[in-house]
Design a protein around this motif. Structure first.
Motif, PDB file in Angstrom:
ATOM      1  N   ALA A 231       8.423  -3.350  25.912  1.00 52.26           N
ATOM      2  CA  ALA A 231       7.303  -2.664  26.575  1.00 52.26           C
ATOM      3  C   ALA A 231       7.282  -1.166  26.281  1.00 52.26           C
ATOM      4  CB  ALA A 231       7.359  -2.910  28.079  1.00 52.26           C
ATOM      5  N   LYS A 232       8.454  -0.550  26.144  1.00 50.59           N
ATOM      6  CA  LYS A 232       8.518   0.898  25.920  1.00 50.59           C
ATOM      7  C   LYS A 232       8.735   1.258  24.458  1.00 50.59           C
ATOM      8  CE  LYS A 232      10.306   1.791  30.573  1.00 50.59           C
ATOM      9  NZ  LYS A 232      11.405   2.392  31.373  1.00 50.59           N
ATOM     10  N   ASP A 233       8.781   0.271  23.583  1.00 47.66           N
ATOM     11  CA  ASP A 233       8.992   0.535  22.157  1.00 47.66           C
ATOM     12  C   ASP A 233       7.682   0.940  21.487  1.00 47.66           C
ATOM     13  OD1 ASP A 233      11.528  -0.276  22.709  1.00 47.66           O
ATOM     14  OD2 ASP A 233      11.392  -2.198  21.676  1.00 47.66           O
ATOM     15  N   LYS A 234       7.817   1.610  20.376  1.00 50.70           N
ATOM     16  CA  LYS A 234       6.645   2.007  19.585  1.00 50.70           C
ATOM     17  C   LYS A 234       6.701   1.312  18.224  1.00 50.70           C
ATOM     18  CE  LYS A 234       6.179   6.596  21.712  1.00 50.70           C
ATOM     19  NZ  LYS A 234       6.146   8.057  21.462  1.00 50.70           N
ATOM     20  N   GLY A 235       5.518   1.006  17.700  1.00 48.41           N
ATOM     21  CA  GLY A 235       5.425   0.482  16.347  1.00 48.41           C
ATOM     22  C   GLY A 235       5.494  -1.024  16.218  1.00 48.41           C
ATOM     23  N   VAL A 306      -0.723  -6.067  10.772  1.00 49.34           N
ATOM     24  CA  VAL A 306      -0.677  -4.622  11.011  1.00 49.34           C
ATOM     25  C   VAL A 306      -2.014  -4.233  11.611  1.00 49.34           C
ATOM     26  CG1 VAL A 306      -0.376  -2.338  10.002  1.00 49.34           C
ATOM     27  CG2 VAL A 306       0.880  -4.292   9.054  1.00 49.34           C
ATOM     28  N   ASP A 307      -1.988  -3.695  12.848  1.00 49.23           N
ATOM     29  CA  ASP A 307      -3.251  -3.344  13.496  1.00 49.23           C
ATOM     30  C   ASP A 307      -3.723  -1.973  13.036  1.00 49.23           C
ATOM     31  OD1 ASP A 307      -1.808  -1.435  14.920  1.00 49.23           O
ATOM     32  OD2 ASP A 307      -1.776  -2.574  16.790  1.00 49.23           O
ATOM     33  N   GLU A 308      -4.859  -1.540  13.569  1.00 47.78           N
ATOM     34  CA  GLU A 308      -5.482  -0.296  13.113  1.00 47.78           C
ATOM     35  C   GLU A 308      -4.583   0.911  13.345  1.00 47.78           C
ATOM     36  OE1 GLU A 308      -9.780   2.058  13.679  1.00 47.78           O
ATOM     37  OE2 GLU A 308      -9.246   0.334  14.933  1.00 47.78           O
ATOM     38  N   ALA A 309      -3.778   0.869  14.412  1.00 54.48           N
ATOM     39  CA  ALA A 309      -2.888   1.986  14.734  1.00 54.48           C
ATOM     40  C   ALA A 309      -1.609   1.974  13.907  1.00 54.48           C
ATOM     41  CB  ALA A 309      -2.545   1.958  16.221  1.00 54.48           C
ATOM     42  N   GLY A 310      -1.446   0.970  13.064  1.00 57.24           N
ATOM     43  CA  GLY A 310      -0.247   0.893  12.234  1.00 57.24           C
ATOM     44  C   GLY A 310       0.902   0.156  12.889  1.00 57.24           C
ATOM     45  N   ASN A 311       0.650  -0.511  14.028  1.00 58.64           N
ATOM     46  CA  ASN A 311       1.700  -1.291  14.686  1.00 58.64           C
ATOM     47  C   ASN A 311       1.884  -2.635  13.996  1.00 58.64           C
ATOM     48  OD1 ASN A 311       2.146   0.533  16.957  1.00 58.64           O
ATOM     49  ND2 ASN A 311       0.103  -0.097  17.628  1.00 58.64           N
ATOM     50  N   LEU A 312       3.128  -3.087  13.902  1.00 56.51           N
ATOM     51  CA  LEU A 312       3.393  -4.458  13.484  1.00 56.51           C
ATOM     52  C   LEU A 312       3.167  -5.378  14.676  1.00 56.51           C
ATOM     53  CD1 LEU A 312       6.693  -4.079  11.415  1.00 56.51           C
ATOM     54  CD2 LEU A 312       4.472  -4.782  10.530  1.00 56.51           C
ATOM     55  N   VAL A 313       2.423  -6.458  14.458  1.00 53.23           N
ATOM     56  CA  VAL A 313       2.144  -7.419  15.524  1.00 53.23           C
ATOM     57  C   VAL A 313       2.643  -8.778  15.050  1.00 53.23           C
ATOM     58  CG1 VAL A 313       0.416  -8.378  17.080  1.00 53.23           C
ATOM     59  CG2 VAL A 313       0.065  -6.107  16.084  1.00 53.23           C
TER      60      VAL A 313
END
Length: 534
Positions: A231-235, A306-313
């Motif tokens: 929950a608190k991780d980024k990316g 990879v979503d628009e914000a650059g996060n791996l999903v």
């Protein structure tokens, strides 16, 4: 006997399909086969009038993958499972079997509608405003895009992905798994050279995996658990689960708008930082495995967006891995020791973990580790594979009687896959540079002074529980003494000798002063007191 006849009938059919694809007795392996099997080759290759002629192209692994796809879901799943065990079937064959990702055609919308309505207990129109035809189909389920129909005033319409199990898939898998177990038992019983491959254990692991994937509520729970962990991780993130529209054979989740990780050209065109993505996939996996002990064990490009914000999903949480606190610490120390080229420490960790018997020489083991790892260092980053290094290390440990650790093999397999994803994003990616900060941070957090204080506090708490029971123990002792006093006559206590001996043994076993946990708690309390004082 009936089980044997059923299994033989199914296996004859499977053998004929494999034989017609030249995958049952591949040319590359015939020199190693027993003569009795070679005598059966002509029977396996007979083609009946209504059967199409197969294309016998490609190497042995490619032909096997094609034949397994023709046999249906259970055999595709078997192939996918074997692809995760290069330690058993070899790297080349495992690589060929990884092509069995989405090989099946979808089933009809009518069947999908019936499964959804039965699972959710409502007409489809009350749950979804619209639903698409299948957009992806795999061996166990297929996925549709849908738009929700609000169930109450405060709910908004949303785009979702709906995963639906294949019709009758549970019964089909049950029949085929019965055959897998039967043939595994026969191989293990009658063919000694194959016992080292542990066929019954392989069949059992496959069965356990399939059982979990047959209940989509369990997959939803895995996604929910990982969402809480990160929950608190980024990316890195996972889709949200729609629990109101999820049942055993239906799972509804957030629709992901993103670029498939497999489409590198599209990611580059969209302006994503490919080096950062390579680092993100490695660090996310290590963080999940080492910090949480719970990781996505099938994190290939087909299961990542990879979503628009650059996060791996990540999607498709049917295969998950778990490792306990001790295994996490040992693996982190092993990996970090390799990064630092501290082979003696890596050897010590193997002995401390009990992976290598104490009877072996620790310095000889460190020397063996050096022989594997040292040639890798100094080579270009793109030629250094962490996963393959671990595989080679495990092979070396076999020489020192190291027992197979299934949880570590799954971790190793996933590391190889994740490493491949990172190199797909960035061919020159330095795997070790990505891993080092995560491993170093984890070790400082878990093995530093604060962590030691927490461990001591936990030990003191255990001591408190033991001492809290002391009044009850004393009270029982007093009552026992009173009863004994009442039982004494002029000749002494009237207890049968055998009973007296049994009581003595039981009392000795129950005594907290003799229990290892009691002394561990005493030690933890002492450590805590010393920490506070100094």
């Amino acid at each position: 006997m009936l089980r044997a006849f059923r299994s033989i009938a199914r296996l004859v059919r499977a053998a004929r399909v494999l034989g017609r694809h030249d995958a049952l007795f591949p040319l590359e392996l015939r020199e190693e086969m027993p003569g009795v099997l070679l005598m059966l080759m002509p029977l396996a290759k007979i083609r009946l009038p209504w059967e199409a002629a197969p294309e016998r192209t490609g190497d042995a692994g490619e032909r096997l993958a094609t034949a397994l796809a023709a046999l249906g879901p259970a055999y595709i799943k078997l192939g996918q499972f074997l692809a995760t065990r290069p330690d058993i079937i070899g790297d080349a064959l495992a690589e060929d079997l990884r092509s069995l990702q989405d090989r099946l055609p979808p089933f009809g919308m009518g069947e999908a509608r019936a499964i959804i309505e039965e699972g959710l207990g409502k007409p489809l129109g009350e749950v979804f405003r619209e639903i698409s035809s299948p957009i992806a189909a795999a061996s166990i389920a297929q996925v549709h895009k849908a738009r929700t129909k609000p169930a109450h005033e405060n709910e908004e319409e949303r785009d979702v992905a709906v995963k639906v199990l294949r019709p009758g898939i549970e019964q089909r898998f049950a029949r085929d798994l019965e055959s897998f177990f039967w043939v595994a038992e026969q191989i293990e019983r009658h063919y000694a050279p194959a016992r080292r491959l542990r066929p019954v254990e392989v069949a059992g692991t496959l069965a356990d995996s399939v059982k979990l994937e047959m209940d989509l509520r369990l997959e939803a729970a895995a996604m929910s658990e990982m969402a809480e962990n990160i929950a608190k991780d980024k990316g890195f993130r996972v889709p949200k689960i729609d629990w109101e529209r999820t049942a055993r054979r239906v799972m509804t989740m957030e629709w992901i708008e993103g670029i498939p990780a497999s489409d590198r050209a599209a990611l580059v065109a969209a302006g994503h930082d490919m080096h950062r993505l390579g680092m993100q996939v490695i660090q996310s996996f290590l963080l999940h495995a080492m910090r949480d002990g719970f990781f996505h064990a099938d994190m290939h490009q087909g299961n990542l967006f990879v979503d628009e914000a650059g996060n791996l999903v990540a999607v498709d949480f049917g295969i998950m891995g778990r490792i306990g606190p001790n295994e996490r610490r040992f693996m982190a120390e092993i990996l970090y020791g390799l990064v630092q080229r501290d082979y003696v420490r890596v050897a010590e960790v193997h002995f401390e973990a009990g992976y290598v018997p104490q009877s072996k020489n620790i310095h000889a083991f460190a020397q063996a580790l050096r022989s594997v790892a040292e040639p890798i260092f100094g080579r270009p980053a793109r030629d250094v594979s962490m996963g393959k290094l671990l595989a080679q290390l495990f092979q070396v440990t076999e020489q020192f009687d190291m027992r197979t650790r299934p949880e570590l093999l799954l971790l190793q397999k996933t590391m190889v896959v994740v490493e491949g994803v990172a190199r797909h994003f960035d061919p020159d990616h330095n795997i070790w540079e990505s891993a080092e900060p995560v491993l170093k941070s984890w070790m400082m957090e878990r093995m530093g002074p604060e962590a030691r204080i927490e461990e001591a506090a936990a030990g003191a708490l255990q001591l408190g529980r033991v001492m809290a029971n002391l009044p009850e123990v004393l009270d029982r002792a007093e009552r026992t003494a009173r009863l004994l006093a009442e039982s004494v006559d002029e000749e002494g206590v009237r207890i049968h000798p055998a009973s007296a001996e049994a009581i003595a043994r039981a009392q000795e076993a129950r005594s907290p002063w003799r229990h290892p946990a009691f002394w561990a708690a005493i030690g933890a309390a002492g450590a805590l007191i010393l920490t506070k004082l100094f």
